[in-house]
Design an enzyme around this catalytic site. Structure first.
Site, PDB file in Angstrom:
ATOM      1  CB  CYS A  30     -57.012  -2.367 -86.659  1.00  0.00           C
ATOM      2  SG  CYS A  30     -58.037  -3.446 -85.640  1.00  0.00           S
ATOM      3  CG  HIS A  60     -58.426   1.436 -86.647  1.00  0.00           C
ATOM      4  ND1 HIS A  60     -59.446   0.716 -87.223  1.00  0.00           N
ATOM      5  CD2 HIS A  60     -58.182   0.842 -85.441  1.00  0.00           C
ATOM      6  CE1 HIS A  60     -59.798  -0.266 -86.405  1.00  0.00           C
ATOM      7  NE2 HIS A  60     -59.048  -0.212 -85.314  1.00  0.00           N
ATOM      8  CG  ASN A 115     -62.203  -1.745 -84.052  1.00  0.00           C
ATOM      9  OD1 ASN A 115     -61.933  -2.025 -85.218  1.00  0.00           O
ATOM     10  ND2 ASN A 115     -61.282  -1.692 -83.103  1.00  0.00           N
TER      11      ASN A 115
HETATM   12  C1  LIG Z   1     -61.981  -0.857 -74.182  1.00  0.00           C
HETATM   13  C2  LIG Z   1     -62.130   0.577 -73.698  1.00  0.00           C
HETATM   14  C3  LIG Z   1     -63.326   1.210 -74.349  1.00  0.00           C
HETATM   15  C4  LIG Z   1     -62.374   0.547 -72.191  1.00  0.00           C
HETATM   16  O1  LIG Z   1     -62.490   1.883 -71.733  1.00  0.00           O
HETATM   17  P1  LIG Z   1     -61.678   2.374 -70.445  1.00  0.00           P
HETATM   18  O2  LIG Z   1     -62.033   3.780 -70.257  1.00  0.00           O
HETATM   19  O3  LIG Z   1     -60.242   2.021 -70.649  1.00  0.00           O
HETATM   20  O4  LIG Z   1     -62.337   1.471 -69.326  1.00  0.00           O
HETATM   21  P2  LIG Z   1     -61.643   0.765 -68.080  1.00  0.00           P
HETATM   22  O5  LIG Z   1     -61.282  -0.626 -68.434  1.00  0.00           O
HETATM   23  O6  LIG Z   1     -60.572   1.683 -67.513  1.00  0.00           O
HETATM   24  O7  LIG Z   1     -62.811   0.745 -67.034  1.00  0.00           O
HETATM   25  C5  LIG Z   1     -63.335   1.946 -66.473  1.00  0.00           C
HETATM   26  C6  LIG Z   1     -64.517   1.623 -65.594  1.00  0.00           C
HETATM   27  O8  LIG Z   1     -65.581   1.127 -66.411  1.00  0.00           O
HETATM   28  C7  LIG Z   1     -65.962  -0.194 -65.955  1.00  0.00           C
HETATM   29  N1  LIG Z   1     -66.255  -0.987 -67.139  1.00  0.00           N
HETATM   30  C8  LIG Z   1     -65.387  -1.715 -67.883  1.00  0.00           C
HETATM   31  N2  LIG Z   1     -66.038  -2.284 -68.908  1.00  0.00           N
HETATM   32  C9  LIG Z   1     -67.321  -1.908 -68.815  1.00  0.00           C
HETATM   33  C10 LIG Z   1     -68.456  -2.150 -69.607  1.00  0.00           C
HETATM   34  N3  LIG Z   1     -68.427  -2.908 -70.702  1.00  0.00           N
HETATM   35  N4  LIG Z   1     -69.614  -1.574 -69.235  1.00  0.00           N
HETATM   36  C11 LIG Z   1     -69.691  -0.794 -68.164  1.00  0.00           C
HETATM   37  N5  LIG Z   1     -68.630  -0.527 -67.355  1.00  0.00           N
HETATM   38  C12 LIG Z   1     -67.472  -1.077 -67.695  1.00  0.00           C
HETATM   39  C13 LIG Z   1     -64.784  -0.720 -65.190  1.00  0.00           C
HETATM   40  O9  LIG Z   1     -65.179  -1.668 -64.233  1.00  0.00           O
HETATM   41  C14 LIG Z   1     -64.238   0.540 -64.553  1.00  0.00           C
HETATM   42  O10 LIG Z   1     -65.039   0.847 -63.423  1.00  0.00           O
HETATM   43  P3  LIG Z   1     -64.390   1.529 -62.097  1.00  0.00           P
HETATM   44  O11 LIG Z   1     -63.848   2.866 -62.564  1.00  0.00           O
HETATM   45  O12 LIG Z   1     -65.552   1.643 -61.168  1.00  0.00           O
HETATM   46  O13 LIG Z   1     -63.320   0.575 -61.654  1.00  0.00           O
HETATM   47  C15 LIG Z   1     -60.865   1.405 -74.010  1.00  0.00           C
HETATM   48  O14 LIG Z   1     -59.798   0.977 -73.200  1.00  0.00           O
HETATM   49  C16 LIG Z   1     -60.450   1.333 -75.452  1.00  0.00           C
HETATM   50  O15 LIG Z   1     -61.197   1.699 -76.347  1.00  0.00           O
HETATM   51  N6  LIG Z   1     -59.217   0.918 -75.699  1.00  0.00           N
HETATM   52  C17 LIG Z   1     -58.689   0.826 -77.036  1.00  0.00           C
HETATM   53  C18 LIG Z   1     -59.193  -0.417 -77.624  1.00  0.00           C
HETATM   54  C19 LIG Z   1     -58.887  -0.537 -79.054  1.00  0.00           C
HETATM   55  O16 LIG Z   1     -58.824   0.437 -79.739  1.00  0.00           O
HETATM   56  N7  LIG Z   1     -58.726  -1.759 -79.479  1.00  0.00           N
HETATM   57  C20 LIG Z   1     -58.575  -2.113 -80.827  1.00  0.00           C
HETATM   58  C21 LIG Z   1     -57.370  -1.572 -81.412  1.00  0.00           C
HETATM   59  S1  LIG Z   1     -57.416  -1.987 -83.028  1.00  0.00           S
END
Ligand SMILES: CC(C)(COP(=O)(O)OP(=O)(O)OC[C@H]1O[C@@H](n2cnc3c(N)ncnc32)[C@H](O)[C@@H]1OP(=O)(O)O)[C@@H](O)C(=O)NCCC(=O)NCCS
Length: 352
Positions: free
Chosen positions: A121, A255, A286
């Site tokens: 990215c 980004h 994204n």
């Molecule tokens: C992917 C992303 C959105 C996930 O968000 P997060 O806040 O880290 O979510 P988590 O994995 O900690 O999960 C939090 C909760 O949501 C739940 N959850 C995870 N995915 C879920 C989904 N798709 N839908 C609903 N709930 C979800 C989990 O089970 C967890 O529940 P709990 O608190 O009861 O255990 C986030 O980590 C992110 O954007 N990261 C950066 C990714 C990125 O930029 N990648 C590309 C770089 S170029």
């Protein structure tokens, strides 16, 4: 023996911007048939309201070529003025030739230098830095910098950690010589110890054997934390490298990985209230390296880019790698505003 070198150019700058957004809009609701999630969760955690997926006809090359035509029209240049093409992509399904060569053929300029670049990215900012150096060194007159991807092909639609994040699209800029520097020094680097933080489920050779696509796998929280700590500083250094202060910045196009990462960057950088911030993730998800030129094109379409606007960009992703710089943007000529006419950015009350 002394060899002759190319005459240097005092500066390089962006002369035109173009974008291509695929036609098919996919809402969060559309994903829920296969994904255990909710529209509310996706909006709250990422800002994403909808994304666009390419149809089979909207290949990486087709989208890249169309974005390029729009960038050339904006620059007021014929394709024949282009000396080199660099395409940033992570979704090239043909090993050779480079997508850049296919774009050259599509634009009717088969004799140009053409190559692809893979920096996840961060790829657009990497490619822009190459173009800046090529033009200032006198190696090329005009360079087409393109970012194009079809991430939907590599997204496992049942994966709760990635399915809702990604979209498709392409963006392009034309870089050419100028009397003054119009592209600031790049601040770039990476953390190769985290190379497996964003990767794919299997190699292509294994995919052939198993008959399934290699999907994106990502340790989302790790990427999120890295962006919050590392990228904030990278962005600040990009401003300083250009000899500017936050007060000089007009547009901020990070980004589009997550609206909450953008929020954190804003809190840290203390940019003035007047700075226009790209929130294109809400409409496109994204789109990997394309997200920065797509975001800039969107600001043009919204009439938010004044001539010579100082645009702060930072890209980061698989590698893990990052790159950021400030560039001055050209005026948008009426009738050549890049990109299609699109619906406005959807409001996101769940993540204002
Ligand atoms: C992917 C992303 C959105 C996930 O968000 P997060 O806040 O880290 O979510 P988590 O994995 O900690 O999960 C939090 C909760 O949501 C739940 N959850 C995870 N995915 C879920 C989904 N798709 N839908 C609903 N709930 C979800 C989990 O089970 C967890 O529940 P709990 O608190 O009861 O255990 C986030 O980590 C992110 O954007 N990261 C950066 C990714 C990125 O930029 N990648 C590309 C770089 S170029």
């Amino acid at each position: 023996m002394t060899l002759r070198s190319t005459p240097l150019s005092p500066g390089a700058r962006i002369l035109g911007v173009g974008a291509y957004e695929p036609s098919r809009v996919v809402t969060n609701e559309d994903l829920l048939a296969r994904l255990d999630s909710s529209d509310e969760w996706i909006r709250q955690r990422t800002g994403i309201v909808e994304r666009r997926w390419a149809t089979p006809d909207e290949t990486v090359t087709v989208m890249a070529a169309e974005a390029s035509r729009r960038a050339l029209a904006h620059a007021g240049l014929d394709a024949g003025a282009v000396d080199a093409i660099v395409v940033s992509t992570v979704t090239r399904f043909v090993q050779w030739p480079a997508i850049a060569s296919r774009v050259a053929a599509a634009l009717g300029i088969p004799s140009v230098a053409a190559f692809d670049l893979s920096a996840g990215c961060a790829g657009f900012c990497y490619a822009l830095a190459q173009a800046d150096a090529l033009v200032r060194a006198g190696t090329a007159g005009h360079v087409l910098v393109i970012a194009a991807d079809r991430l939907s092909d590599m997204t496992d639609l049942a994966d709760r950690s990635t399915a809702f994040l990604f979209g498709d699209g392409a963006g392009a800029v034309v870089v050419g010589p100028s009397a003054q520097p119009g592209i600031g020094p790049v601040t770039w680097g990476g953390d190769a110890d985290q190379a497996d933080t964003i990767t794919q489920t299997q190699e292509w050779t294994d995919a052939l054997a198993s008959g399934t696509m290699p999907y994106i796998v990502m340790a989302g929280q790790k990427v999120f934390k890295w962006a919050m700590t590392e990228i904030t500083d990278v962005t600040r250094r990009a401003i300083e490298a250009a000899g500017l202060t936050p007060a000089d910045i007009d547009l901020f196009v990070p980004h589009q990985a997550n609206d909450r990462i953008t929020d954190a960057l804003l809190r840290y950088l203390k940019l003035p209230e007047s700075v226009v911030v790209s929130r294109n993730i809400r409409r496109l998800g994204n789109t990997s390296a394309s997200s920065i030129p797509l975001g800039i094109a969107r600001l043009y379409a919204d009439g938010l880019v004044r001539p010579d606007a100082a645009c702060l960009m930072v890209g980061f992703g698989a590698g893990l790698v990052y790159a950021g710089q400030v560039a001055l943007l050209p005026a948008g000529a009426p009738g050549t505003v890049p990109g299609p006419v699109n619906p406005p950015i959807p409001p996101n009350p769940l993540n204002p």
